[in-house]
Design an enzyme around this catalytic site. Structure first.
Site, PDB file in Angstrom:
ATOM      1  CB  THR A 129       7.723 -16.774 -31.512  1.00  0.00           C
ATOM      2  OG1 THR A 129       8.156 -16.010 -32.629  1.00  0.00           O
ATOM      3  CG2 THR A 129       8.222 -18.172 -31.584  1.00  0.00           C
TER       4      THR A 129
ATOM      5  CB  SER B 106      14.176 -18.870 -37.374  1.00  0.00           C
ATOM      6  OG  SER B 106      13.466 -19.013 -36.164  1.00  0.00           O
ATOM      7  CB  SER B 107      16.106 -16.486 -32.729  1.00  0.00           C
ATOM      8  OG  SER B 107      16.845 -15.470 -33.351  1.00  0.00           O
TER       9      SER B 107
ATOM     10  CB  THR C 295       6.811 -17.540 -35.096  1.00  0.00           C
ATOM     11  OG1 THR C 295       6.873 -16.133 -34.923  1.00  0.00           O
ATOM     12  CG2 THR C 295       7.529 -17.908 -36.375  1.00  0.00           C
TER      13      THR C 295
ATOM     14  CG  ASN D  11       8.753 -11.695 -36.980  1.00  0.00           C
ATOM     15  OD1 ASN D  11       9.429 -12.024 -36.019  1.00  0.00           O
ATOM     16  ND2 ASN D  11       9.091 -10.709 -37.773  1.00  0.00           N
TER      17      ASN D  11
ATOM     18  NE  ARG E 226      11.993 -18.555 -40.300  1.00  0.00           N
ATOM     19  CZ  ARG E 226      11.716 -17.642 -39.366  1.00  0.00           C
ATOM     20  NH1 ARG E 226      10.700 -17.779 -38.548  1.00  0.00           N
ATOM     21  NH2 ARG E 226      12.480 -16.581 -39.219  1.00  0.00           N
TER      22      ARG E 226
ATOM     23  CG  ASP F  50      12.642 -13.195 -38.301  1.00  0.00           C
ATOM     24  OD1 ASP F  50      12.892 -12.217 -37.580  1.00  0.00           O
ATOM     25  OD2 ASP F  50      12.024 -14.186 -37.894  1.00  0.00           O
TER      26      ASP F  50
ATOM     27  N   GLY G 217       9.997 -15.173 -28.200  1.00  0.00           N
ATOM     28  CA  GLY G 217      10.823 -14.037 -27.798  1.00  0.00           C
ATOM     29  C   GLY G 217      11.830 -13.535 -28.811  1.00  0.00           C
ATOM     30  N   GLY G 218      11.633 -13.840 -30.114  1.00  0.00           N
ATOM     31  CA  GLY G 218      12.536 -13.297 -31.131  1.00  0.00           C
ATOM     32  C   GLY G 218      13.978 -13.639 -30.807  1.00  0.00           C
TER      33      GLY G 218
HETATM   34  N1  GLY Z   1      10.286 -14.659 -35.933  1.00  0.00           N
HETATM   35  C1  GLY Z   1      11.144 -14.988 -34.881  1.00  0.00           C
HETATM   36  C2  GLY Z   1      12.171 -15.995 -35.245  1.00  0.00           C
HETATM   37  O1  GLY Z   1      11.885 -16.856 -36.056  1.00  0.00           O
HETATM   38  O2  GLY Z   1      13.256 -15.930 -34.770  1.00  0.00           O
END
Ligand code: GLY
Length: 563
Positions: free
Chosen positions: A373, A444-445, A391, A393, A98, A415, A465-466
């Site tokens: 992503t 992050s998701s 990603t 983002n 990340r 984020d 998809g965030g």
């Molecule tokens: N940028 C999307 C995530 O990491 O959740």
């Protein structure tokens, strides 16, 4: 308010009326090995590496670099990601590459003098970029698990960038849509901008990126974090008012983490720990689902959809309060995954009436001693599996190209929670746990996940998809394990999403069907349509006879390749 309700009601009628998800279908089947990614050329690159005897991690490295060329809206070397691995012998590992906040980042860096959020500052332009982690991540993964020479894994991307590749219709459209932002946020004109509009089939050649990839091919991590590439990144920052420094680049290191694992029903879930919220949220959601007769209720019935939304509302409230970078904040992982705690979150939930999100807050788990992503899934001939979500983002990240180096920088700083309670671009809110701090990773998701059944590899899954990544992965897993769909059918199936705040269900057109939609409305849920689809997933299912079925998402250009 009344107008909003009326608008939402008519939107709901449209949502409900446009069904037609092809769930009764089978995806590509292969005998031994498979790659599913967001672009057919990247999937072919990975499949070719596997055919040449490379393992799943070799293929992952090659796919990551190939996506950085052919899928520039999310494939990247200027971003980051998470990799979850299950080896054929059952051992598991997780790599966190990340992005990190630069050393000069400050908690209030996106606020004006009155303490108000400066819109878009964390989202577009040079200040939106975190220190990229992708190249270091690939080097780390290769050093620990790779079997083929590094240069052979980067070479296919070098060739794609140098020779060019034909744009798909969707990619051409997206590049044209970005033209204004590319001009506004760049200090020098990037090669993605041409006089005319891009059209399907146009050849996109990326000469500067090819040179950068050659440096990475020949010098590994030093080809990106030192020397010419690092100098070009820092020069770009200085021209555009960004803060990433040479020291930030030289100091970036990805981190091996213990994957989250847990048994839910017949399945062992292996997923990403913090700084992803994905693994924790997914396990909470699947554990709750286990307590209810979803199969009897039926796929996307009002009963099932209502229960899933009520669970999502509570799980995302926990996410906002408790989750952040574990290197900076004491995330109560065990407590959040405690079975009694998860059950207690559903105490008092009506199975008939929607809860108002204002009445829901994060739970207080008991302290225990001691979060655009793209996703790709790979299984090699030996049965090793890799699940990677990577990603920039949002689509094309910060929109900033590193001039002379030909790649896009992420906008991952968005984020973070830039101010407590202020929603980010996904509408997600947060607080202390996810506040900006130098060297910290933003929550992050991303939810790269692997499932086992009876001790054997069963599924490799993840999505873009965030904030909707978690609920996308959740629904696909339920579609297969509860509702008996094929991998492809489960990926095709319409999706919906709730994240506590804002308090409405985002739904793909037709995902809930007319009857379910009407009943959900009656129960007090608000439903908003989502154009362009929710998530874009890539899955591989191991069939009972050992063959592999791919689930390539029809919402994009995704493709499965293998043999
Ligand atoms: N940028 C999307 C995530 O990491 O959740």
């Amino acid at each position: 308010m009344t107008i909003r309700y009326i608008t939402l009601f008519f939107a709901f009628i449209f949502i409900s009326g446009c069904a037609g998800w092809d769930t009764d279908t089978t995806g590509r089947i292969t005998q031994k090995a498979m790659v599913v990614s967001a672009h057919p050329l990247a999937s072919e690159v990975g499949s070719d590496i596997l055919r040449r005897g490379g393992n799943a991690v070799d293929a992952a490295v090659a796919v990551q670099f190939a996506l950085a060329v052919v899928y520039p809206d999310a494939g990247n070397i200027g971003g980051g990601g998470f990799l979850v691995l299950r080896q054929q012998d059952g051992s598991v590992d997780a790599l966190d590459y990340r992005e990190k906040a630069p050393g000069k980042a400050r908690r209030d860096m996106y606020l004006d003098e009155q303490g108000n959020v400066v819109e878009e500052l964390s989202f577009k332009g040079h200040l939106a970029a975190g220190v990229p982690g992708t190249v270091d991540g690939m080097v780390e993964a290769h050093e620990r698990y790779g079997s083929m020479p590094w240069a052979e894994l980067v070479q296919p991307a070098v060739e794609l960038a140098a020779k060019g590749f034909p744009l798909t219709r969707k990619e051409a459209k997206k590049l044209n849509e970005q033209r204004k932002d590319f001009i506004q946020y760049n200090t020098q004109r990037p090669s993605f901008i041409i006089q005319d509009r891009w059209r399907e089939g146009d050849n996109l050649r990326l000469a500067e990126l090819a040179h950068t990839l050659k440096r990475i091919r020949d010098r590994g991590r030093a080809g990106f974090y030192e020397g010419e590439t690092a100098e070009l990144i820092v020069a770009e920052m200085q021209r555009g008012g960004g803060i990433i420094s040479k020291a930030d680049l030289a100091g970036y290191r990805s981190v091996w983490r213990q994957p989250l694992t847990g048994q839910v029903g017949d399945y062992r879930i292996i997923s990403m720990p913090p700084p992803s919220s994905g693994g924790i949220a997914l396990m909470q959601l699947l554990s709750i689902a286990e307590d209810y007769p979803l199969k009897d209720w039926g796929w996307n019935s009002a009963e099932a959809a209502h229960l899933m939304v009520e669970a999502e509302r509570r799980v995302y409230a926990d996410r906002a309060r408790h989750l952040g970078d574990p290197d900076f904040y004491d995330v109560p992982v065990e407590a959040l995954l405690d079975t009694d705690y998860i059950r207690s979150r559903m105490d008092g939930v009506s199975l008939q009436k929607a809860t108002d999100s204002d009445a829901v807050s994060a739970g207080m788990p008991a302290p225990v001693e001691s979060p655009n992503t793209t996703h790709y899934s790979i299984v090699d001939q030996e049965g090793n599996a890799v699940s990677v979500t990577t990603t920039l983002n949002s689509s094309f990240g910060s929109k900033v190209f590193v001039a002379g180096a030909g790649f896009l920088l992420n906008n991952e700083m968005d984020d973070f929670s830039v101010k407590p309670g202020h929603p980010n671009s996904y509408g997600l809110v947060g607080g202390e746990a996810n506040a900006v701090a130098p060297g910290k990773r933003m929550l992050s998701s991303m939810t790269p996940t692997i499932l086992e059944r009876d001790g054997q590899l069963y599924m490799v899954i993840g999505s873009m998809g965030g904030s909707t990544i978690i609920t996308t992965v959740y629904q696909i897993i339920l579609n297969v394990t509860v509702h008996g769909m094929s991998m492809q059918g489960a990926v095709n199936a319409g999706r919906f999403h709730h994240q506590w705040r804002p308090d409405w269900i985002l739904s793909e057109w037709g995902a809930l069907g007319f009857g379910t939609g009407l009943e959900m409305w009656w129960r007090g849920h608000r439903i908003a349509p989502k154009n362009g689809g929710i998530g874009r997933a890539a899955g591989i299912l191991v069939l009972p006879d050992g063959r592999l079925e791919g689930g390539a998402d029809p919402r994009g250009d995704d493709a499965a390749a293998g043999f």
